[in-house]
Design a protein around this motif. Structure first.
Motif, PDB file in Angstrom:
ATOM      1  N   ARG A   1     -18.771 -61.285 -19.537  1.00  0.00           N
ATOM      2  CA  ARG A   1     -18.975 -60.664 -20.837  1.00  0.00           C
ATOM      3  C   ARG A   1     -18.852 -59.148 -20.768  1.00  0.00           C
ATOM      4  O   ARG A   1     -19.111 -58.513 -19.738  1.00  0.00           O
ATOM      5  CB  ARG A   1     -20.329 -61.065 -21.407  1.00  0.00           C
ATOM      6  CG  ARG A   1     -20.334 -62.487 -21.971  1.00  0.00           C
ATOM      7  CD  ARG A   1     -21.557 -62.732 -22.844  1.00  0.00           C
ATOM      8  NE  ARG A   1     -21.470 -64.000 -23.534  1.00  0.00           N
ATOM      9  CZ  ARG A   1     -21.968 -65.151 -23.090  1.00  0.00           C
ATOM     10  NH1 ARG A   1     -22.584 -65.191 -21.930  1.00  0.00           N
ATOM     11  NH2 ARG A   1     -21.843 -66.263 -23.791  1.00  0.00           N
ATOM     12  N   VAL A   2     -18.475 -58.589 -21.908  1.00  0.00           N
ATOM     13  CA  VAL A   2     -18.334 -57.149 -22.082  1.00  0.00           C
ATOM     14  C   VAL A   2     -19.268 -56.738 -23.210  1.00  0.00           C
ATOM     15  O   VAL A   2     -19.137 -57.235 -24.336  1.00  0.00           O
ATOM     16  CB  VAL A   2     -16.874 -56.768 -22.404  1.00  0.00           C
ATOM     17  CG1 VAL A   2     -16.740 -55.262 -22.576  1.00  0.00           C
ATOM     18  CG2 VAL A   2     -15.929 -57.280 -21.316  1.00  0.00           C
ATOM     19  N   PHE A   3     -20.196 -55.842 -22.927  1.00  0.00           N
ATOM     20  CA  PHE A   3     -21.213 -55.416 -23.883  1.00  0.00           C
ATOM     21  C   PHE A   3     -20.900 -53.995 -24.331  1.00  0.00           C
ATOM     22  O   PHE A   3     -20.801 -53.085 -23.501  1.00  0.00           O
ATOM     23  CB  PHE A   3     -22.601 -55.471 -23.243  1.00  0.00           C
ATOM     24  CG  PHE A   3     -22.982 -56.836 -22.739  1.00  0.00           C
ATOM     25  CD1 PHE A   3     -23.731 -57.703 -23.523  1.00  0.00           C
ATOM     26  CD2 PHE A   3     -22.588 -57.265 -21.470  1.00  0.00           C
ATOM     27  CE1 PHE A   3     -24.082 -58.963 -23.063  1.00  0.00           C
ATOM     28  CE2 PHE A   3     -22.938 -58.523 -20.995  1.00  0.00           C
ATOM     29  CZ  PHE A   3     -23.682 -59.375 -21.802  1.00  0.00           C
ATOM     30  N   LEU A   4     -20.776 -53.813 -25.636  1.00  0.00           N
ATOM     31  CA  LEU A   4     -20.327 -52.529 -26.172  1.00  0.00           C
ATOM     32  C   LEU A   4     -21.240 -52.045 -27.283  1.00  0.00           C
ATOM     33  O   LEU A   4     -21.695 -52.840 -28.114  1.00  0.00           O
ATOM     34  CB  LEU A   4     -18.904 -52.649 -26.728  1.00  0.00           C
ATOM     35  CG  LEU A   4     -17.835 -53.176 -25.782  1.00  0.00           C
ATOM     36  CD1 LEU A   4     -16.605 -53.603 -26.561  1.00  0.00           C
ATOM     37  CD2 LEU A   4     -17.467 -52.104 -24.751  1.00  0.00           C
ATOM     38  N   MET A   5     -21.475 -50.747 -27.321  1.00  0.00           N
ATOM     39  CA  MET A   5     -22.072 -50.093 -28.475  1.00  0.00           C
ATOM     40  C   MET A   5     -21.102 -48.990 -28.869  1.00  0.00           C
ATOM     41  O   MET A   5     -20.897 -48.039 -28.108  1.00  0.00           O
ATOM     42  CB  MET A   5     -23.449 -49.515 -28.140  1.00  0.00           C
ATOM     43  CG  MET A   5     -24.117 -48.838 -29.317  1.00  0.00           C
ATOM     44  SD  MET A   5     -25.838 -48.350 -28.946  1.00  0.00           S
ATOM     45  CE  MET A   5     -25.570 -47.119 -27.648  1.00  0.00           C
TER      46      MET A   5
ATOM     47  N   GLU B   1     -12.154 -61.898 -26.240  1.00  0.00           N
ATOM     48  CA  GLU B   1     -12.664 -62.740 -27.315  1.00  0.00           C
ATOM     49  C   GLU B   1     -14.000 -62.184 -27.806  1.00  0.00           C
ATOM     50  O   GLU B   1     -14.934 -62.023 -27.012  1.00  0.00           O
ATOM     51  CB  GLU B   1     -12.853 -64.178 -26.816  1.00  0.00           C
ATOM     52  CG  GLU B   1     -11.561 -64.836 -26.359  1.00  0.00           C
ATOM     53  CD  GLU B   1     -11.800 -66.205 -25.729  1.00  0.00           C
ATOM     54  OE1 GLU B   1     -12.988 -66.546 -25.484  1.00  0.00           O
ATOM     55  OE2 GLU B   1     -10.816 -66.917 -25.481  1.00  0.00           O
ATOM     56  N   ILE B   2     -14.096 -61.878 -29.083  1.00  0.00           N
ATOM     57  CA  ILE B   2     -15.335 -61.352 -29.634  1.00  0.00           C
ATOM     58  C   ILE B   2     -16.291 -62.494 -29.939  1.00  0.00           C
ATOM     59  O   ILE B   2     -15.955 -63.419 -30.667  1.00  0.00           O
ATOM     60  CB  ILE B   2     -15.057 -60.516 -30.901  1.00  0.00           C
ATOM     61  CG1 ILE B   2     -14.239 -59.273 -30.535  1.00  0.00           C
ATOM     62  CG2 ILE B   2     -16.370 -60.105 -31.573  1.00  0.00           C
ATOM     63  CD1 ILE B   2     -13.865 -58.400 -31.712  1.00  0.00           C
ATOM     64  N   GLU B   3     -17.489 -62.419 -29.356  1.00  0.00           N
ATOM     65  CA  GLU B   3     -18.494 -63.457 -29.553  1.00  0.00           C
ATOM     66  C   GLU B   3     -19.531 -63.068 -30.602  1.00  0.00           C
ATOM     67  O   GLU B   3     -20.039 -63.923 -31.323  1.00  0.00           O
ATOM     68  CB  GLU B   3     -19.222 -63.737 -28.231  1.00  0.00           C
ATOM     69  CG  GLU B   3     -18.369 -64.422 -27.185  1.00  0.00           C
ATOM     70  CD  GLU B   3     -19.208 -64.875 -25.995  1.00  0.00           C
ATOM     71  OE1 GLU B   3     -20.313 -64.324 -25.789  1.00  0.00           O
ATOM     72  OE2 GLU B   3     -18.763 -65.783 -25.282  1.00  0.00           O
TER      73      GLU B   3
ATOM     74  N   LEU C   1     -23.057 -53.114 -32.275  1.00  0.00           N
ATOM     75  CA  LEU C   1     -23.216 -53.718 -30.967  1.00  0.00           C
ATOM     76  C   LEU C   1     -22.261 -54.906 -30.908  1.00  0.00           C
ATOM     77  O   LEU C   1     -22.270 -55.755 -31.799  1.00  0.00           O
ATOM     78  CB  LEU C   1     -24.662 -54.170 -30.754  1.00  0.00           C
ATOM     79  CG  LEU C   1     -25.048 -54.661 -29.353  1.00  0.00           C
ATOM     80  CD1 LEU C   1     -26.551 -54.502 -29.137  1.00  0.00           C
ATOM     81  CD2 LEU C   1     -24.655 -56.115 -29.116  1.00  0.00           C
ATOM     82  N   ILE C   2     -21.447 -54.946 -29.886  1.00  0.00           N
ATOM     83  CA  ILE C   2     -20.396 -55.962 -29.769  1.00  0.00           C
ATOM     84  C   ILE C   2     -20.505 -56.657 -28.426  1.00  0.00           C
ATOM     85  O   ILE C   2     -20.657 -55.998 -27.393  1.00  0.00           O
ATOM     86  CB  ILE C   2     -18.996 -55.314 -29.889  1.00  0.00           C
ATOM     87  CG1 ILE C   2     -18.884 -54.487 -31.176  1.00  0.00           C
ATOM     88  CG2 ILE C   2     -17.897 -56.378 -29.824  1.00  0.00           C
ATOM     89  CD1 ILE C   2     -17.764 -53.474 -31.144  1.00  0.00           C
ATOM     90  N   VAL C   3     -20.445 -57.968 -28.439  1.00  0.00           N
ATOM     91  CA  VAL C   3     -20.367 -58.741 -27.205  1.00  0.00           C
ATOM     92  C   VAL C   3     -19.033 -59.480 -27.210  1.00  0.00           C
ATOM     93  O   VAL C   3     -18.740 -60.244 -28.136  1.00  0.00           O
ATOM     94  CB  VAL C   3     -21.526 -59.752 -27.074  1.00  0.00           C
ATOM     95  CG1 VAL C   3     -21.404 -60.519 -25.751  1.00  0.00           C
ATOM     96  CG2 VAL C   3     -22.874 -59.040 -27.140  1.00  0.00           C
TER      97      VAL C   3
END
Length: 222
Positions: free
Chosen positions: A140-144, A186-188, A201-203
């Motif tokens: 997973r990629v965690f983004l703010m 892929e955006i979860e 906030l994007i995972v």
């Protein structure tokens, strides 16, 4: 092909403001602290890459027992990050590296994190492609990130102001969700963090693999 000129221009800007960066963001950091806590609470204690560590504002939130690696393209920002790591006792390997062309092997990490970084990467899609490459399938990629407002009028104002903001550092009108998808991630999950939906906030997940066992919100991506 990476625009080396644009990358060098941005690197010099961040080198220039590095001594004053934390002071410049002192007021906004009060708002950012709970957002950082919310993001990092979802990151598992695995091999984690932090992209764009800056002066090390996230170090206090790193998950315990994670094997942390961090990169930044600005040597002067990294100098401050190393001092901050020593101050707070953060265990992290730090490298000067361009997010658009990382020197890590494919699948080197289980997860990646970036906070307010891809507004400053000259080619954000290429940066996300590199994140996808160095994180293993299923990771997973965690983004703010902050991005262009979905309202057409507000978005147009942000477009008009962007040349000035870019001179200072970041772009304020990036279509970040589109850029993430264009890179093949892929955006979860997407969650608004305020500012009328500008901050999110994007995972996301590297496709074609088994997902990591971390908490995921069931909200539908926006």
């Amino acid at each position: 092909m990476i625009d080396q000129r644009a990358t060098e221009q941005r690197r010099k800007r961040y080198d220039r403001i590095a001594p004053f960066y934390d002071l410049m963001e002192l007021m906004s950091e009060r708002r950012m602290r709970p957002r950082r806590e919310k993001l990092w609470a979802q990151v598992p204690p695995v091999r984690v890459l932090e992209v764009g560590v800056g002066t090390g504002k996230n170090f206090e939130y790193h998950p315990k027992d994670a094997r942390m690696t961090g990169i930044d393209f600005s040597p002067r920002m990294l100098e401050r990050a190393r001092k901050h790591a020593d101050k707070v006792g953060a265990l992290i390997d730090l490298y000067q590296m361009d997010a658009q062309a990382m020197e890590f092997s494919d699948g080197s990490f289980d997860a990646a994190v970036a906070t307010c970084v891809f507004c400053s990467v000259p080619d954000p899609v290429q940066g996300f492609r590199e994140v996808k490459r160095v994180v293993k399938p299923g990771g997973r990629v965690f983004l703010m990130e902050h991005m262009r407002h979905s309202n057409p009028i507000i978005g147009a104002v942000m477009d008009a102001l962007n040349p000035l903001m870019r001179w200072m550092g970041p772009d304020i009108n990036r279509r970040t969700l589109d850029n993430i998808r264009a890179a093949g991630l892929e955006i979860e999950h997407v969650e608004d963090l305020g500012m009328g939906g500008i901050s999110k906030l994007i995972v996301a997940r590297v496709p074609n693999g088994r997902p990591l066992g971390v908490h995921a919100d069931r909200n539908t991506p926006g």
